[in-house]
Enzyme design. Sequence first.
Site, PDB file in Angstrom:
ATOM      1  N   PRO A 195       8.656   0.052  23.272  1.00 37.68           N
ATOM      2  CG  PRO A 195       7.840   2.093  24.013  1.00 37.68           C
ATOM      3  CD  PRO A 195       8.154   1.331  22.780  1.00 37.68           C
ATOM      4  N   GLY A 228       4.882  -3.590  26.104  1.00 35.29           N
ATOM      5  CA  GLY A 228       3.462  -3.322  26.313  1.00 35.29           C
ATOM      6  C   GLY A 228       2.849  -2.440  25.249  1.00 35.29           C
ATOM      7  CB  CYS A 229       4.202  -0.189  22.699  1.00 36.45           C
ATOM      8  SG  CYS A 229       3.938   1.480  23.232  1.00 36.45           S
ATOM      9  CB  VAL A 230      -0.269  -3.284  20.601  1.00 32.72           C
ATOM     10  CG1 VAL A 230      -0.580  -4.402  19.613  1.00 32.72           C
ATOM     11  CG2 VAL A 230      -0.483  -3.783  22.016  1.00 32.72           C
TER      12      VAL A 230
END
Lengths: 110, 100, 135
Positions: A106, A108-110
């Site tokens: 997704p 914005g997921c780090v």
Amino acid sequence: MALEINGKTYETDEEGYLANLSDWDEEVARKMAELDDCDLTDNHWEVINFLREYYEEYQIAPAVRVLTKAIGKKLGKDKGNSKYLYQLFPYGPAKQACKYAGLPKPTGCV
Amino acid sequence: MLHTVNKSPYEKNSLETCLGLSLDGSDILLIEDGVYGAIAGGKASAMLLEAMKTRQVYALGPDLAARGIDPGRLVDGITVVDYGGFVELAARNDRVQAWL
Amino acid sequence: MSEIKKFMYINRRAPYGSIYALEGLEVVLIGAAFDQDCCMAFVGDGVFQLVRGQDSTQTGMKNFSPAYKALGDYDVNRLYVERESLAERGLSEDDLMELTWEDEDDDWAEKPSIRVVSREELARLMEEQDVLLNF
């Protein structure tokens, strides 16, 4: 990296996400879950299928907050909360479920 | 000579420079963001109509489609070509000048 | 950082021709997780990002225009489009996608996200922001 299922090779990235969305089938989801020691139930499939539909419509993998809200709207309040979704996908609903659904990580997921 | 323009006329003056430096009988092909210049009623309309008195102007169909521009919206006289048409234009002309 | 700030993302580039539009959209989607007051402005060639009917299949590039439809889910509910920029490009509001958001306080009523504003109105809106980010 790659995933081997019944002699067929599926290309993945270094974190195990499917390289080509179009390669996906249910066997891919089952194999990925198996490697995580996760048994896929109907409740899991509900979320996986929801994510695939969401991606089909918007061409993005939703952030976990958006996923939670949308699941609540579609499948009811008892499922649209992070406790329920984390029970199903302990590695993080957006991350883990997106992986099984063949989606990219997704945004914005780090 | 075939001239290609791949920049929006609202951001760069590539199209204007191209029209100034192309001779009568030239082929002018709008590609990528260059196709934005082909929309009727836009900034480049008058310039293109004037140019088409002596030159042929083309726009690349796949780039129009990507940007949601219906071929019916183009300045009168512009011909839409596909990738095969692009190749033909390049082959038909002895040289290609790309205005970037 | 508990104080909510007003963010405006200003988009001035056409999609596909450069990476700005897609990167800008991604930043908005990421930034939306921080519960700030976010809006977007589309000026100049940026208005082309919102044109309906984009189909990039033949070019081999990803059509990312459907993602703008998800902005409402991310609580980005105000997309200001400069009227003069549309007119200069031979476009009108009818050429833009229908983008909506659901108002939780109004029984989830669907409301339009796109607001076509004049250059002067947009200048005033910019003045009201705490942070301006450009793409």
